[in-house]
Design an enzyme around this catalytic site. Structure first.
Site, PDB file in Angstrom:
ATOM      1  N   ASP A   1      -8.524  -3.664  -7.539  1.00  0.00           N
ATOM      2  CA  ASP A   1      -8.067  -2.666  -6.567  1.00  0.00           C
ATOM      3  C   ASP A   1      -8.589  -1.286  -6.959  1.00  0.00           C
ATOM      4  OD1 ASP A   1      -6.692  -0.877  -4.933  1.00  0.00           O
ATOM      5  OD2 ASP A   1      -4.806  -1.974  -5.061  1.00  0.00           O
TER       6      ASP A   1
ATOM      7  N   HIS B   1      -7.653  -4.587  -3.160  1.00  0.00           N
ATOM      8  CA  HIS B   1      -6.593  -3.873  -2.467  1.00  0.00           C
ATOM      9  C   HIS B   1      -6.310  -4.576  -1.139  1.00  0.00           C
ATOM     10  CE1 HIS B   1      -3.962  -0.510  -1.709  1.00  0.00           C
ATOM     11  NE2 HIS B   1      -4.471  -0.391  -0.503  1.00  0.00           N
TER      12      HIS B   1
ATOM     13  N   CYS C   1       0.849  -1.213   0.000  1.00  0.00           N
ATOM     14  CA  CYS C   1       0.000   0.000   0.000  1.00  0.00           C
ATOM     15  C   CYS C   1       0.876   1.250   0.000  1.00  0.00           C
ATOM     16  CB  CYS C   1      -0.975  -0.026   1.175  1.00  0.00           C
ATOM     17  SG  CYS C   1      -1.957  -1.516   1.324  1.00  0.00           S
TER      18      CYS C   1
END
Length: 244
Positions: free
Chosen positions: A182, A215, A124
């Site tokens: 994502d 994600h 991330c």
């Protein structure tokens, strides 16, 4: 495989950075990996991933990304309050501060008698930080898992950290990992990143897009986790680091 796990304090310009270092038992020198967390910092979930990586034969150093202020020493919960606190920590941290801590942690890893080649990875926001670690000529290879903010430059307090504008600084090998579902790095954002890499002449950067991956699909807490894709992505990363 038994591991040794130590908490260390890394000297840095803005103050010491708390980090956890994991490595297989024994004294032999091994490649060193700087592993950046997501916004939740040193959670057990991230440490489990770090242990898996260390067990493959690496010295893994996992620093806090918010080593100063109220979040120093805090592993945030995977809930709304934890998310908001993590986002606030990011919003209060400049790219210059992230970069200074990165140089300090890489220097720490480089100076350890039990490390050889240096690598970087992250998840991330940590994927973006790992990408910036690739600017350091000491880093031989970097794996970025679903890095956020690369396509538009957003990083912490800075609306544009200029990361894609600095691709000429990358000397090592690069691998990017995304999930196809994502929303933070959708297809058009991925295309922008890859186009920038190709425009900069980085034609051999590896791109892995996992079908159905959301994600944070590698975070082993919550409904987004996909254990099959996680195993595939970690295996690919370890192969990437060990095939130079």
């Amino acid at each position: 495989m038994k591991l040794r796990e130590d908490e260390v304090s890394v000297p840095a310009p803005g103050g010491p950075v708390r980090a956890v270092v994991l490595r297989p038992s024994g004294d032999g020198p091994l490649p060193g990996v700087l592993l950046y967390t997501d916004i939740f910092q040193l959670t057990e979930s991230t440490l489990r991933t770090a242990r898996r990586l260390a067990s493959a034969g690496f010295v893994v150093c996992v620093p806090e990304i918010y080593p100063d202020g109220d979040l120093a020493g805090v592993a945030l919960e995977f809930d709304d309050a934890g998310k908001q606190a993590g986002l606030a920590g990011a919003a209060a941290t400049t790219t210059a501060s992230f970069d200074a801590d990165r140089v300090a942690v890489l220097s720490y890893l480089d100076g350890r008698p039990d490390t050889t080649t240096l690598f970087a990875t992250g998840f991330c926001i940590g994927g973006h930080l790992a990408f910036r670690a690739a600017f350091d000529p000491r880093v031989a290879a970097t794996v970025c898992f679903y890095p956020t903010g690369l396509h538009n430059g957003a990083l912490g307090a800075d609306p544009d950290a200029g990361t894609l504008g600095s691709l000429a600084e990358i000397r090592g090998r690069l691998m990017l990992v995304f999930g196809s579902q994502d929303p933070h790095v959708p297809a058009d954002a991925r295309l922008r990143i890859i186009a920038a890499l190709y425009d900069a002449g980085l034609h051999d950067a590896e791109l892995h897009v996992y079908a159905g991956g959301e994600h944070a699909f590698m975070r082993d807490v919550g409904p987004r986790h996909d254990p099959v894709l996680t195993d595939q992505a970690l295996t690919a990363a370890i192969s990437f680091f060990t095939t130079l």
